[in-house]
Write an enzyme that holds these catalytic residues in place. Structure first.
Site, PDB file in Angstrom:
ATOM      1  N   ASP A   1       1.843 -16.638  31.892  1.00  0.00           N
ATOM      2  CA  ASP A   1       2.400 -16.371  33.220  1.00  0.00           C
ATOM      3  C   ASP A   1       3.463 -15.293  33.138  1.00  0.00           C
ATOM      4  OD1 ASP A   1       1.144 -18.343  35.086  1.00  0.00           O
ATOM      5  OD2 ASP A   1       1.916 -19.757  33.613  1.00  0.00           O
TER       6      ASP A   1
ATOM      7  N   ASP B   1      -5.379 -24.063  37.968  1.00  0.00           N
ATOM      8  CA  ASP B   1      -4.102 -23.776  37.308  1.00  0.00           C
ATOM      9  C   ASP B   1      -3.023 -24.723  37.823  1.00  0.00           C
ATOM     10  OD1 ASP B   1      -1.883 -22.687  36.118  1.00  0.00           O
ATOM     11  OD2 ASP B   1      -2.136 -20.671  36.979  1.00  0.00           O
TER      12      ASP B   1
END
Length: 824
Positions: free
Chosen positions: A631, A780
Site C-alpha cells: 500500500d 482487500d
C-alpha cells in the site's frame, strides 16, 4: 381473432400447427367461447377460459397505420424493451434497459426480488415506447423472454413468499446428485445426456427440491412454484401459465404432451410425476402452473393495473415467450430442422433443431416440442472458446495489439499451423464428452513457430471442438446443414471462414444481433395475427447480413487434420490431464458453476513489522505467498498524517529482499500517473491505482495504457461506497488485469469486513462470464477465517492483520485462510 393454436409452417412439414380460424362478429359470445375451447382441445392446447374477447383483440391491429410490437428481454442484470415494426422487424425508436439488484446471502447463492422485475419492466417499456417518433404507430402486442429457471414461490394470492432463486444460484448442487441417484433410469432424465448426467443446479426440479428440504414452511405455503417468465405474464394478464419451451428444456416435461388439456385420467399431461414421486415431492406437479402454452400463443390481454403500469392500452394482447437463449433462436431464424444456432462468447453453445426427439450420451436433449411444437432441439457446448482467445492475446504480450492485426498475421499461416495443434478444453469438456478434468494443450511447438502460429492454432482448436460437438449431435440423429452464428466470433472474418471450413457447413450471420429482443417481437407479431405463422414472421422479420460458404479445398484439408491429429491428441492428452488433476487434488463438476480454484492469498505489508521488512518479505515467500500487496499512501488522497507510507526507494528495497516476490502496488495517491515510471524502475509488477482519485474515464484509460506500456500489469481499486458498475466500460478496454475491491476503508489495518462487496463480486463474475473479459477479482481488507469463505469465488484475497499476527505463524495463517476458502 385466432385462438391460441399452432399454425401451419409452410416450409417445414414437421412444424405442425392448426389452421387459422376467424369468427363472424354476429356469433353469440357463449357459443364463441365453447367453440374456442373445443378447437383448442382438438389442437392439443390447454384452454384459456378467461381470454380477451375477439373483437377487443382484433381492434389492436391497425389496417392503416404502422403496427408496432414490443419485444422484452428479461436478463440477469436488467430488463430491456424495444419496439419493432410488426411487419418487417425494423427497430422503432431505441431499446430501453432498467437494471435490478442481485442479492448474495451466501457464497454460490443468487437471488432477485420478483417485484423488482415488475417495477423495472414498467420503466423499460415506457422508455422504449416514449422513444418512438412516428405518430402513426399503433402498438398491437407484447411478448417477453426471461432468464430460465429463476424460480419463484407464490402464496394463494400469487404474492412471492421469498426472493427468487436466480438461474445461476448453485445452492441445489447437492440436490442434483440426489436426483440422479434416486431417479436413475427414469425416462425424464434421458434429456440429461441420455440419463448419464450431469444435471445442472440451474434446473427447476433440484431448485424445488432444495426449497422443500430447506424451507419446509415456505414449501407448505407455496400454492404456486413458477419462473420469472410465468410471474411476469401473470402480472400482465392475471393468467398463470407456463411456457412449454421452458418446461421441455429445463423442467423435465414433455413439450408436446404438456400443452394438452388435463383430463380425469391424465391430470398432469407431460409432467414427470414418477420423478417427483421418487424424490418425495409428488405435490410439485400441482404446484407448477396447471396450464402450459407454446411460445407465440396468446395468453390474454393486459389487465387494468398492468396497462396503467406499462402505460399501454387495457386488453393489449400478450403472447407467450420463453427462455432468453431459445427465444434468441427464433430471433436468428433458427426454427427448421437442420439449422444449428451457434452462440459464441466466452464459451460456445450449439442448439440444433431436429425433427426427431432422440436422446444420447454426449448431448443435452433432445427436448421434445421445443423451442416450438412439432420440432425438437438438442444442445452441445464448449466451456472455453472466446475466453482462450483473450487469454492468448494477454499471455502473448499482445494486449496493445488489436484483434484485426492478430487475425491478419494468422491469416498468412497455412491450415494446420505448420505442425502446431492446440486443445481448447482449458476449463474442461462439456460435449460430446463430459470431462471436468480435461485441460488445454499446445503440441508440436518448435523454434520456428511465431505468435501468428499460436494465435491461429487456438482459433483452429475452437473450430475443431465445434466440429466435435456437431458430430456428437449428428451421431444422436440431429443433422446440421447450416450454422446460424451470433456473438463475438462474428466480428472476425477469419474465424467465421474457419468455422465454415472446419465444420464443412455454411455459416450465416444475421443483420439484427439482438436476437432475444427480435425473437420476442416475432412471437408477439405472430400472436396478434400480423403473420400467419411463426415461419412467415421469421421470413419477414429476420434478415441475413452475410453467408459464408466453406471452401471445398480447405474443408478437405481440415477434415484430414481433424481426423488424423486433433481427435487423437484429445484422447492422448486425457490421461495426462487426469494425472495432473490427481496430483493437485483437483476435481470438479458441471453443476452450473465452473471448477473451483482456490484464491491466491496476498499478504498486505501494511500490517507487517516495518522494522524487520526483509524478514517479513522472506517469511511470505517461504510460506508460499510471494504475491505481496504494497500500500502506497501519500496523505493527500487520504487526508491523514498517519496515512503516509513509503515511496519508490522502499519499493526498491522490498524488491531487493527477494527476487521471487511479486509486488502489487496499491497506489492510493494524488495524481498516480506521476509514479508510473519510478515504480516500474523500482521493480513493481502491478500498478493498482484508486478509481476515486481520477477525474473521468478518459483519465483512467490514459493512465491504464501508460502503465501497460511501461511493462507493468494495471489494476484499479474502488472504495466500499463506490458502485462497481462504474467500471464496466473501463473493463471493456482490456487494459485492466485486476479489480481490487476494498472491503474496508483505505489506509488502516484491523478494520471489520464490509459485506457490500459480495454483490460486487457477483457483478464482476457475471461480467467476465458474459463478456469474456480477462481480469482478476481481488478482495482487500477484513479477510480472516470467517470472511474468507464468503469471498472464495474471488481470485485474490489480500490479508494483513490475520496472517502477520497469526498466533502460530504467518505460514499457518496462509494455510488457514486457504483452507477456509477452499472448504466454503
Amino acid at each position: 381473432r385466432r385462438p391460441d393454436s399452432n399454425r401451419q409452417n409452410s416450409t417445414t412439414s414437421n412444424f405442425t400447427s392448426s389452421c387459422q380460424i376467424r369468427f363472424h362478429s354476429s356469433t353469440m359470445m357463449m357459443s364463441l367461447k365453447l367453440c374456442w375451447v373445443i378447437l383448442i382441445g382438438l389442437a392439443s392446447y390447454a384452454s384459456i377460459s378467461e381470454a380477451s374477447s375477439p373483437a377487443e383483440l382484433k381492434s389492436f391491429v391497425s389496417k392503416t397505420g404502422r403496427n408496432i410490437v414490443i419485444g422484452v428481454d428479461g436478463g440477469t442484470e436488467s430488463i430491456r424493451a424495444c419496439c419493432f415494426d410488426a411487419e418487417t422487424g425494423a427497430v422503432m425508436g431505441k431499446s430501453c434497459a432498467s437494471a435490478y439488484k442481485t442479492y448474495h446471502p451466501q457464497p454460490g447463492w443468487a437471488e432477485q426480488m420478483p417485484q423488482d422485475w415488475w417495477n423495472n419492466l414498467g420503466e423499460a417499456v415506457r422508455g422504449a415506447v416514449d422513444s418512438i417518433s412516428d405518430s402513426d404507430s399503433n402498438i398491437c402486442g407484447i411478448c417477453i423472454d426471461t432468464t430460465c429457471c429463476s424460480v419463484v414461490a407464490l402464496d394463494e394470492n400469487k404474492e412471492p413468499l421469498r426472493p427468487s432463486l436466480l438461474w445461476m444460484d448453485a445452492r441445489s448442487a447437492a440436490q442434483t446428485v440426489e436426483v440422479m441417484e434416486k431417479c436413475k433410469g427414469d425416462r425424464a432424465l434421458e434429456v440429461n445426456s441420455g440419463g448419464n448426467g450431469p444435471l445442472s443446479a440451474e434446473w427447476m426440479t433440484p431448485k424445488s427440491l432444495w426449497i422443500r428440504q430447506n424451507e419446509p414452511e415456505i414449501w407448505e405455503k407455496a400454492e404456486t412454484v413458477c419462473e420469472y417468465q410465468d410471474y411476469i405474464n401473470y402480472k400482465m394478464t392475471g393468467k398463470m401459465v407456463a411456457s412449454s419451451c421452458n418446461a421441455a428444456a429445463r423442467w423435465h416435461w414433455d413439450g408436446e404432451e404438456c400443452i394438452k388439456e388435463s383430463t380425469k385420467d391424465d391430470p398432469f399431461p407431460g409432467r414427470p410425476t414418477s420423478l417427483y414421486e421418487k424424490l418425495g415431492i409428488p405435490e410439485l406437479a400441482s404446484k407448477l402452473p396447471k396450464v402450459c402454452l407454446p411460445m407465440g400463443s396468446l395468453i390474454g390481454g393486459l389487465t387494468e393495473d398492468a396497462a396503467k403500469h406499462l402505460n399501454l392500452p387495457i386488453g393489449l394482447p400478450v403472447s407467450q415467450g420463453g427462455p432468453d437463449a431459445f427465444v434468441g433462436m427464433i430471433g436468428l431464424g433458427c426454427i427448421n430442422p437442420g439449422q444449428l444456432c451457434l452462440i459464441t462468447g466466452s464459451s460456445h453453445l450449439h442448439c440444433v433443431v431436429s425433427s426427431l426427439p432422440h436422446r444420447s450420451p454426449g448431448i443435452w436433449g433432445a427436448y421434445r416440442g421445443a423451442p416450438l411444437p412439432g420440432i425438437n432441439f438438442a444442445e452441445g457446448g464448449q466451456s472455453s472458446t472466446g475466453s482462450i482467445i483473450r487469454w492468448a492475446r494477454k499471455v502473448l504480450g499482445a494486449e496493445t495489439v488489436d484483434y484485426a492485426t492478430l487475425d491478419s498475421e494468422a491469416d498468412k499461416i497455412p491450415p494446420g499451423c505448420e505442425g502446431l495443434v492446440a486443445l481448447e478444453t482449458f476449463q474442461g469438456s462439456r460435449t460430446p464428452e463430459t470431462d471436468a478434468l480435461a485441460r488445454g494443450a499446445l503440441l508440436g511447438l518448435s523454434l520456428s513457430h511465431t505468435r501468428a502460429h499460436i494465435w491461429r492454432a487456438f482459433m483452429e482448436a475452437v473450430c475443431y471442438g465445434t466440429r466435435g460437438c456437431i458430430e456428437g449431435l449428428e451421431k444422436a440423429g440431429h443433422a446440421c446443414e447450416e450454422i446460424i452464428i451470433a456473438g463475438g466470433a462474428t466480428r472476425s472474418k477469419l474465424w467465421l471462414q474457419m468455422h465454415a471450413d472446419v465444420t464443412g457447413k455454411p455459416v450465416v450471420v444475421c443483420e439484427n444481433s439482438e436476437a432475444p429482443l427480435l425473437g420476442s417481437a416475432i412471437l408477439a407479431s405472430y400472436g396478434v395475427g400480423v403473420h400467419g405463422s411463426i415461419s412467415d414472421a421469421v421470413k419477414a422479420m429476420v434478415r441475413t447480413k452475410k453467408r459464408v460458404e466453406p471452401s471445398p479445398d480447405l474443408s478437405s484439408e481440415y477434415a484430414n487434420l481433424y481426423n488424423s491429429v486433433y481427435s487423437k491428441v484429445n484422447q492422448c492428452v486425457k490421461p495426462i490431464s487426469h494425472a495432473i488433476a490427481r496430483l493437485r487434488g483437483g476435481d470438479s463438476s458441471f453443476n452450473s458453476v465452473s471448477e473451483k480454484v482456490n484464491p491466491i492469498i496476498s499478504p498486505s505489508l501494511l500490517a507487517c513489522d516495518f522494522a524487520n521488512m526483509k524478514d517479513e518479505v522472506l517469511r511470505c515467500v517461504e510460506a508460499g505467498a510471494p504475491r505481496l500487496h504494497v500500500d502506497i499512501f501519500d496523505s493527500v488522497a487520504l487526508d491523514s498524517p498517519w496515512a503516509f507510507t513509503f515511496g519508490p526507494q522502499m519499493v526498491r528495497a522490498i524488491r531487493d529482499c527477494s527476487s521471487d516476490a511479486i509486488l502489487d502496488l496499491h497506489m492510493c495517491v494524488y495524481k498516480p500517473a506521476r509514479f508510473v515510471d519510478a515504480m516500474k524502475e523500482a521493480g513493481a509488477d502491478r500498478f493498482i491505482f484508486q478509481f476515486e482519485s481520477m477525474t473521468d474515464e478518459t483519465e483512467v484509460l490514459d493512465l491504464a495504457k501508460r502503465i501497460t506500456e511501461a511493462g507493468m500489469e494495471c489494476g484499479i481499486s474502488i472504495n466500499p461506497a463506490t458502485s462497481v458498475g462504474s467500471l464496466d466500460s473501463i473493463l471493456a478496454s482490456g487494459l485492466i488485469s485486476v479489480v481490487n475491491l476494498l472491503a474496508v476503508e483505505p489506509g488502516f489495518g484491523g478494520q471489520k469486513f464490509n459485506p457490500v462487496i459480495l454483490e460486487k463480486i457477483e457483478h464482476l463474475s457475471q461480467l467476465r462470464q458474459e463478456k469474456g473479459y480477462s481480469f482478476e477479482i481481488g478482495i482487500d481488507g477484513g479477510i480472516n477465517e470467517e470472511t474468507a469463505p464468503q469471498v472464495s469465488t474471488a481470485d485474490v484475497l489480500v490479508a494483513g492483520t490475520y496472517v502477520f499476527r497469526h498466533p502460530l505463524s504467518l505460514s499457518q495463517g496462509v494455510v488457514d485462510l486457504s483452507t477456509a476458502a477452499k472448504n466454503s
